[in-house]
Enzyme design. Structure first.
Site, PDB file in Angstrom:
ATOM      1  N   HIS A  23      46.819  29.703  50.191  1.00 26.00           N
ATOM      2  CA  HIS A  23      46.215  29.965  48.876  1.00 26.00           C
ATOM      3  C   HIS A  23      45.174  31.088  48.971  1.00 26.00           C
ATOM      4  O   HIS A  23      44.016  30.839  49.308  1.00 26.00           O
ATOM      5  CB  HIS A  23      45.565  28.691  48.336  1.00 26.00           C
ATOM      6  CG  HIS A  23      46.553  27.640  47.963  1.00 26.00           C
ATOM      7  ND1 HIS A  23      47.139  27.570  46.726  1.00 26.00           N
ATOM      8  CD2 HIS A  23      47.091  26.620  48.684  1.00 26.00           C
ATOM      9  CE1 HIS A  23      47.981  26.554  46.686  1.00 26.00           C
ATOM     10  NE2 HIS A  23      47.974  25.964  47.864  1.00 26.00           N
ATOM     11  N   CYS A  66      52.480  29.533  47.711  1.00 29.54           N
ATOM     12  CA  CYS A  66      52.857  28.171  48.103  1.00 29.54           C
ATOM     13  C   CYS A  66      54.234  27.819  47.530  1.00 29.54           C
ATOM     14  O   CYS A  66      55.249  28.319  47.996  1.00 29.54           O
ATOM     15  CB  CYS A  66      51.769  27.183  47.663  1.00 29.54           C
ATOM     16  SG  CYS A  66      51.825  25.600  48.523  1.00 29.54           S
ATOM     17  N   GLU A 123      43.748  32.520  46.600  1.00 28.52           N
ATOM     18  CA  GLU A 123      42.839  32.470  45.455  1.00 28.52           C
ATOM     19  C   GLU A 123      41.583  31.643  45.692  1.00 28.52           C
ATOM     20  O   GLU A 123      40.610  31.752  44.937  1.00 28.52           O
ATOM     21  CB  GLU A 123      43.581  31.925  44.221  1.00 28.52           C
ATOM     22  CG  GLU A 123      43.922  30.447  44.245  1.00 28.52           C
ATOM     23  CD  GLU A 123      45.236  30.116  44.937  1.00 28.52           C
ATOM     24  OE1 GLU A 123      45.780  29.034  44.684  1.00 28.52           O
ATOM     25  OE2 GLU A 123      45.713  30.943  45.750  1.00 28.52           O
TER      26      GLU A 123
END
Length: 693
Positions: free
Chosen positions: A190, A104, A192
């Site tokens: 993202h 990001c 994660e």
């Protein structure tokens, strides 16, 4: 290469890294740019058996290289790379020969350093999207050409830096860049979080195939580590633990019981007047079965009439303070949380006094989790994370106790699902371990208190945009400047689907004059709720699509709800004055009881991570000509599915939860006196938080 945003700031960075006290051969360093998901990156890397450490973004490149880190991951963050207050960093991190994954904000940093540009575009992406990926790129090896990911950003890459190629797109927005020869990769999304379906594969590709990590790191036993910390910190002192009866405080208490002598642990359950139906009684009974003696204190009166000290105003930077209104006259969510948190501490101090204990010899134990600290921007979790909401157990008073070393939080590095695993290892019964989370402030933050409607100058324009969206198939036949704005914020695929939905279904979308807390682009948002009603049976997949689309087009909307019942002809523009009174709380308590009782009986409670039931000050179905005052309230059912409580999705009726179960909840709640309508929250996180306040 020059240091970015102020060379002097880096002279003292690195701390322990420079003095040689630590060595991280083969580990990954996560440079924290202030992301809400910084700790989630850390957790995902460790789940893949690779050691990771989190350091400030301004850590110098030479310190990273000297300590033997194998690769660098740069987190997201709430800033713009062009902002005056953009965080400092050393651009040499990209040229020391270490593989880098920028997530990001990290991708935008990378692109800017190498000569690319970043612009704030009209389209804001907050939610789950399909992106196209180049699966010949090492980062995306083994993936499909189209992947589901979480995007949450306002700035986007405009000109891609020389030497980099675009390896992922979300419509016309750049979602991934790569310089394979230098092992530099950027992801606007993202990887994660759980909402990115193959995020773990992407991280594994980076760690193993690109960075060459060995995967030999195993985390030491969490239970033993917690017990060791408790023993070291507490010694022979006593520990006061405030038990809510939820998973977190119960596991925390069980750890204290295992680590310390029984007489050292003072377990107190405070009935704050905001508990669920029969909650305090069931908490006491359940904990007694575990051999934990609990002192129950009825403090409802103290909480209802509690106050705290606050700054004179948000703009006032002087140390001057004011006394807040009493809690039962307060409408501000932040003030409510602060009053509740400080009242908890005051009562804890009273308990210490009653038991003739010396305050300096007593610790306060809390079941605070990592997401709590990240969302309230506590320095324990992240030096940069933007404030999303104040947690009742992370107030200024408690931060002061923490600074004095008098607060012990053995679960502060755990996420909710990890706490459940730890609870099972400690031998706690499944009915306690698997119960839905319940916030410490209880029902107090599930009542949207208000005296006046929330209607700002952007209300009319946003309302018109929503009308265009809800009737898109007809709106495209009538050119309008706002129609062009809708088209500019959507892809051709989005517009096609919108045409299809609005051709098949008669929908009505409008703003509701209340605001709720959300998280957009790593920052807190405090924005409108969009309501959708229809004369047709709800098509839940279409409604979920609209709930994803609307916050992208209207950045001042962070939540979308479906309103059960006939079409809403006249959306309310006023509110029922609502405070934390016993009558209001009784109404919500009964609605919460009915909804959760039905969920338990259906057998689907274990499939839903959490289900807040919220009372709003909205009275529908009034004829404006009769000038009937607003005197009823409406209930929201907020089903939520998540693995880490940092991101999540609503349960879609007909998929994750049977439609008949939801309809039964609606029927039973509607029987409660004073209830106007029932609504169903369709919002993922982000842009909406789990709770409404």
């Amino acid at each position: 290469m020059a240091l970015c945003n102020g060379d002097s700031k880096l002279e003292n960075a690195g701390g322990d890294l420079k003095d040689g006290r630590h060595h991280y051969e083969g580990a990954v360093v996560i440079l924290d740019a202030g992301a809400q998901y910084g700790k989630v990156i850390d957790r995902r890397v460790r789940e893949l058996f690779v050691q990771s450490e989190i350091f400030p973004l301004e850590t110098p490149a030479f310190a990273i290289k000297e300590q033997g880190f194998r690769a660098i991951i740069i987190s997201g963050g709430p800033n713009s790379v062009y902002a005056e207050d953009a965080p400092w960093f050393d651009p040499a991190i990209f040229t020391i020969g270490k593989p880098v994954l920028g997530i990001c904000y990290g991708m935008q940093m990378m692109n800017k350093v190498f000569g690319g540009t970043v612009h704030k575009k009209s389209v804001r992406e907050d939610g789950v999207f399909n992106i196209s990926v180049d699966n010949t790129c090492s980062l995306f090896r083994g993936l499909q050409k189209e992947e589901v990911v979480l995007l949450t950003h306002g700035d986007s890459v405009d000109k891609v830096a020389d030497g980099f190629k675009v390896v992922a797109r979300s419509g016309n927005i750049v979602a991934g860049i790569a310089n394979e020869s230098k092992k530099l990769y950027g992801a606007q999304f993202h990887p994660e979080v759980g909402l990115t379906e193959n995020g773990k594969v992407i991280l594994k590709n980076f760690l193993y195939d690109i960075a060459g990590c060995s995967g030999t790191f195993t985390v030491q036993n969490r239970e033993l580590e917690c017990i060791r910390e408790i023993k070291e910190r507490v010694g022979t002192s006593k520990v006061l633990v405030l038990l809510s009866g939820g998973v977190d405080s119960t596991v925390c208490t069980a750890l204290l019981n295992r680590a310390l002598n029984q007489e050292q642990v003072i377990a107190v359950h405070i009935d704050n007047g905001f508990m669920r139906k029969r909650e305090s009684q069931s908490v006491e009974e359940a904990l007694k079965k575990l051999g934990i003696q609990v002192k129950v204190i009825n403090a409802a009166h103290s909480f209802y009439n509690g106050t705290t000290t606050l700054p004179i105003s948000d703009e006032d930077r002087t140390p001057r303070k004011r006394i807040s209104k009493t809690l039962n006259m307060t409408t501000s969510p932040e003030e409510k949380r602060k009053i509740i948190g400080d009242t908890f501490v005051k009562i804890a101090n009273e308990v210490i006094g009653e038991m003739s204990l010396k305050p300096e010899e007593v610790f306060l134990a809390q079941g605070t989790l990592r997401p709590d600290l990240i969302e309230s921007a506590s320095l324990v979790a992240s030096g940069k994370a933007e404030l999303i909401k104040t947690h009742h157990n992370d107030t200024e008073l408690i931060r002061k106790l923490r600074e004095e070393g008098k607060v012990i939080e053995p679960l502060k590095d755990f996420h909710k699902d990890e706490v459940r695993i730890l609870g099972r290892e400690l031998g706690l019964p499944e009915e306690l371990v698997s119960r839905h989370p319940f916030p410490g402030p209880g029902l107090a933050i599930r009542v949207i208190c208000a005296e006046e409607p929330y209607i700002c100058k952007d209300f009319p324009e946003t309302s018109n945009i929503l009308k265009i969206v809800a009737d898109f198939s007809a709106s495209v036949k009538k050119p309008h400047t706002l129609l062009q704005r809708v088209k500019a914020c959507t892809t051709e695929e989005d517009q096609e689907k919108l045409m299809q939905i609005t051709s098949l279904h008669s929908l009505n979308a409008f703003l509701l004059p209340i605001k709720t807390v959300g998280v957009q682009g790593d920052c807190r948002s405090y924005s409108y709720v969009c309501g959708i009603s229809s004369k047709d049976e709800p098509d839940w997949e279409s409604l979920i699509f609209l709930a994803r689309l609307i916050p992208r087009m209207c950045h001042n909307v962070n939540r979308v709800v479906y309103i059960f019942g006939p079409p809403v002809k006249e959306p309310p523009t006023d509110v029922t004055p609502t405070f934390l009174t016993t009558g209001v709380l009784s109404t919500l308590r009964q609605a919460d009881f009915e909804a959760h009782n039905i969920l338990r009986e259906s057998g689907y409670a274990g499939k839903i991570s959490q289900m807040p039931v919220i009372l709003t000050p909205l009275h529908f179905d009034r004829d404006p000509l009769q000038k009937q005052p607003s005197c009823q309230r409406s209930v929201v059912i907020r089903t939520f599915i998540t693995s880490d409580f940092m991101t999540g999705i609503p349960a879609t009726p007909g998929n994750e939860i049977p439609v008949e179960v939801v309809l039964k909840m609606v029927t039973e709640i509607k029987k409660i006196p004073g209830i106007s309508r029932i609504m169903y929250d369709l919002t993922s996180k982000p842009p909406g938080t789990t709770e409404w306040e």
